[in-house]
Design an enzyme around this catalytic site. Sequence first.
Site, PDB file in Angstrom:
ATOM      1  N   GLN A 298       0.797  -1.100  -0.189  1.00 43.95           N
ATOM      2  CA  GLN A 298      -0.079  -0.104   0.017  1.00 43.95           C
ATOM      3  C   GLN A 298       0.832   1.303   0.111  1.00 43.95           C
ATOM      4  O   GLN A 298       1.315   1.671   1.215  1.00 43.95           O
ATOM      5  CB  GLN A 298      -0.905   0.007   1.221  1.00 43.95           C
ATOM      6  N   CYS A 299       1.113   1.821  -1.100  1.00 47.15           N
ATOM      7  CA  CYS A 299       2.327   2.824  -1.090  1.00 47.15           C
ATOM      8  C   CYS A 299       1.595   4.224  -1.096  1.00 47.15           C
ATOM      9  O   CYS A 299       2.496   5.136  -0.722  1.00 47.15           O
ATOM     10  CB  CYS A 299       2.875   2.604  -2.617  1.00 47.15           C
ATOM     11  N   GLN A 300       0.381   4.498  -1.258  1.00 47.74           N
ATOM     12  CA  GLN A 300      -0.248   5.910  -1.114  1.00 47.74           C
ATOM     13  C   GLN A 300      -0.181   6.110   0.521  1.00 47.74           C
ATOM     14  O   GLN A 300      -0.517   5.217   1.318  1.00 47.74           O
ATOM     15  CB  GLN A 300      -1.759   6.156  -1.302  1.00 47.74           C
TER      16      GLN A 300
ATOM     17  N   GLU B 270      -6.821   2.601  -5.782  1.00 49.26           N
ATOM     18  CA  GLU B 270      -6.902   2.727  -7.171  1.00 49.26           C
ATOM     19  C   GLU B 270      -5.946   2.142  -7.831  1.00 49.26           C
ATOM     20  O   GLU B 270      -5.589   2.858  -8.988  1.00 49.26           O
ATOM     21  CB  GLU B 270      -7.617   4.098  -7.511  1.00 49.26           C
ATOM     22  N   ASN B 271      -5.267   1.239  -7.619  1.00 45.41           N
ATOM     23  CA  ASN B 271      -4.018   1.016  -8.591  1.00 45.41           C
ATOM     24  C   ASN B 271      -4.358   0.769  -9.830  1.00 45.41           C
ATOM     25  O   ASN B 271      -5.303  -0.100 -10.192  1.00 45.41           O
ATOM     26  CB  ASN B 271      -3.288  -0.340  -7.920  1.00 45.41           C
TER      27      ASN B 271
ATOM     28  N   HIS C 112     -16.076   4.126  -7.069  1.00 41.26           N
ATOM     29  CA  HIS C 112     -14.916   5.129  -6.539  1.00 41.26           C
ATOM     30  C   HIS C 112     -13.608   4.868  -7.108  1.00 41.26           C
ATOM     31  O   HIS C 112     -13.038   5.754  -7.642  1.00 41.26           O
ATOM     32  CB  HIS C 112     -15.202   4.869  -5.218  1.00 41.26           C
ATOM     33  N   GLU C 113     -13.093   3.460  -7.025  1.00 40.20           N
ATOM     34  CA  GLU C 113     -11.944   3.287  -7.693  1.00 40.20           C
ATOM     35  C   GLU C 113     -11.702   3.253  -9.007  1.00 40.20           C
ATOM     36  O   GLU C 113     -10.807   3.817  -9.750  1.00 40.20           O
ATOM     37  CB  GLU C 113     -11.494   1.633  -7.011  1.00 40.20           C
TER      38      GLU C 113
ATOM     39  N   HIS D 222     -11.516   6.752 -10.301  1.00 42.01           N
ATOM     40  CA  HIS D 222     -10.016   7.450 -10.151  1.00 42.01           C
ATOM     41  C   HIS D 222      -9.270   7.420 -11.456  1.00 42.01           C
ATOM     42  O   HIS D 222      -8.196   7.732 -11.693  1.00 42.01           O
ATOM     43  CB  HIS D 222      -9.399   6.558  -8.828  1.00 42.01           C
TER      44      HIS D 222
ATOM     45  N   GLU E 104      -9.326  13.278  -4.658  1.00 42.77           N
ATOM     46  CA  GLU E 104     -10.413  12.573  -4.188  1.00 42.77           C
ATOM     47  C   GLU E 104     -11.701  13.329  -4.266  1.00 42.77           C
ATOM     48  O   GLU E 104     -12.638  12.716  -4.143  1.00 42.77           O
ATOM     49  CB  GLU E 104     -10.150  12.427  -2.607  1.00 42.77           C
TER      50      GLU E 104
ATOM     51  N   ASP F 266      -0.620  10.287   6.597  1.00 39.15           N
ATOM     52  CA  ASP F 266      -1.440   9.504   7.292  1.00 39.15           C
ATOM     53  C   ASP F 266      -2.325   9.740   8.253  1.00 39.15           C
ATOM     54  O   ASP F 266      -3.198   9.351   8.641  1.00 39.15           O
ATOM     55  CB  ASP F 266      -0.631   8.016   7.413  1.00 39.15           C
TER      56      ASP F 266
ATOM     57  N   TYR G 129     -12.527  14.530   0.274  1.00 41.08           N
ATOM     58  CA  TYR G 129     -13.544  13.616  -0.741  1.00 41.08           C
ATOM     59  C   TYR G 129     -14.822  14.638  -0.450  1.00 41.08           C
ATOM     60  O   TYR G 129     -15.209  15.104  -1.666  1.00 41.08           O
ATOM     61  CB  TYR G 129     -13.784  12.374   0.292  1.00 41.08           C
TER      62      TYR G 129
ATOM     63  N   ARG H 218      -9.247  -2.548   8.491  1.00 39.69           N
ATOM     64  CA  ARG H 218      -9.501  -1.504   7.614  1.00 39.69           C
ATOM     65  C   ARG H 218      -9.655  -0.129   8.481  1.00 39.69           C
ATOM     66  O   ARG H 218     -10.307  -0.106   9.771  1.00 39.69           O
ATOM     67  CB  ARG H 218     -10.999  -1.457   6.986  1.00 39.69           C
TER      68      ARG H 218
HETATM   69 ZN   LIG Z   1     -10.293   7.649  -3.604  1.00 42.47          ZN
END
Ligand SMILES: [Zn+2]
Length: 621
Positions: free
Chosen positions: A127-129, A289-290, A313-314, A317, A336, A393, A401, A570
């Site tokens: 998970q890079c974001q 959203e990769n 949503h994804e 993106h 977002e 983060d 959003y 999550r």
């Molecule tokens: Zn998003």
Amino acid sequence: MAPVDPHSFTDSAHPLTTHVALSLYFDFPSSTIHAAALLTLAAPCSGQLSLDARSLAIHGVLDPQTLAPLSFTLSPPDAVKGSLLSVALDSHASVLVLYSTSPDSSALQWLSPPQTFNKTHPFVYTQCQSIHARSVFPCQDTPAARICYSAKLNVPRELSAVMSARHAGRRDPVAGDVSEGFKKGGSAAGLNLESLWCGDRRVVEEFVMEQPIPPYLFAFAVGELGFREVGPRTRVYSENVAGVLDSAASEFAGTEEMIRQGEKLFGEYPWERFDLLVLPPSFPYGGMENPRMVFLTPTVIKGDASGAQVVAHELAHSWTGNLITNINNEHFWLNEGFTTYAERRIVEVVQGEERAILSMGIGWRGLNEEMERFKDNMEFTKLKTNQEGIDPDNVYSQVPYEKGFQFLARIERQIGRSAFDEFTKKYIENFKFKSIDTETFLEFLKANVPGIEKEVDLKLWTEGTGIPPDAYEPVSDLYTKIVSLANEFKLGKIPGEDEVATWQGQEWELYLENLPKCVEASQVLALDARYRMSESKDYEVKVAFLQMAISSKCRDYYPEVEKTLKEVGRMKYLRPLYTALVQGSGNEEEKILAKRLFAEARECYHPIAQGVVESILAKNL
Ligand SMILES: [Zn+2]
């Protein structure tokens, strides 16, 4: 010489990286990747090149042509940015970095077999974001720098890999995969990489990404994976467990229809494939959203419309975010906010206006709650924020959003839907594959919608704190009915079965979000006695209910809180539950419980989620 991003060591005077070629050897027993990264720059560079790195062991940096070592320094880590890897270049247009990741790499979660669905094979995913790509490979880890990449992943034969890239093949490893430079890096680390690479029961998966992406969209997952075809350009992947694959395939059966509707609204789908990967329950987000391979939490599979909304949503993106990216995290709303707007337009066509309005209503509640959360730090209620020295983060919220959504919806109300649709298409066409800031968006808006600044206070919307007076609470009969039933609860009335007969998860979620945070314990028990929310399979409902139970000190539900915090990772659920436990005073028992639960559950959370929970506890204990 100037920084381009408060979260990166990237220097504006240096050429940006255009391509990265990676060789990655996955060592599951040590939760480590031994790697070579060949970075190609846009132009030859002399002097010190600044790269971002986080918990990487650097074994050497070489000139890729001559294999001569290049001198480098690695700074002690900055708490937010990680380390500066500074390499001395002399007209070099590429560098080869040899390194190993660390078991506590912030992007990677290494799951042991018991932490997976199948219980028999390990699993690892990224998970890079926002700023974690640097813990997988050294890079200019800013969305201002878009890269293409290729990757060879050497993994145990019984596993397979997926990436945010085109799969170019699966084959036996050959000695030629291990370049002389990579070998040198291996021996510097005390490893014979050639024999490891070509070892028994290993396989190489190759990938190519030819479209330039910001580094935060770099992604892979390795595990015992299976898939189902659900559309002409969509497969659903997950661990190879029939029950998980089948329910995911039926949940996401409508994906192709959504892609077609998205194309009608925003132009041709630009990434060729739209595959989905359902991860183990520790995945820290709803979705990521990769490109070409969206990552999803299994909690979205619940057999109603809301799972498809996360996919919408994804998917959105693909145009807003992946194609046009915020130049750095201070302009995250461009990513977002636009995506939330686009998601609801897709939902409106596919699921109907009523569903879209419910989603707006839940968002409206969420936005109002964030105003409460940030009341002592209103900076983070702005669309355009100052994030110097701030860990993204820790300030992640619904503001980019939902306030972003509100801003775009305000412009739409002003100029009408068809004019706004025309503007959006033009905006996407004009800025595709670029990374932009708020000012660039506003200039483009003013140039294409003359006079808009006289009608909408653009400065107040983008730079002001709080919710502007011309924001808009959504209205529909259903929405109004739910809010009025929630208000009646305050007077002691629980809705009757006939009133909720057609309700799905979202209706319950909106109802719960509109209840007071803290009520009499007897009211919590009465509500649950009738509607069994504490046992809901829908985590949105269950967590909203448990949050109220904690704030109302209704301790009957603490075993359920414990179970929930131990089975999912999550952050949308961890944040409110841990916060409800530790916030305020007079809740010593809850604080002790939170500490114990985190100590016991920590291993099951992704490192990003671990960091977020740690910061909630540190602020309140
Ligand atoms: Zn998003």
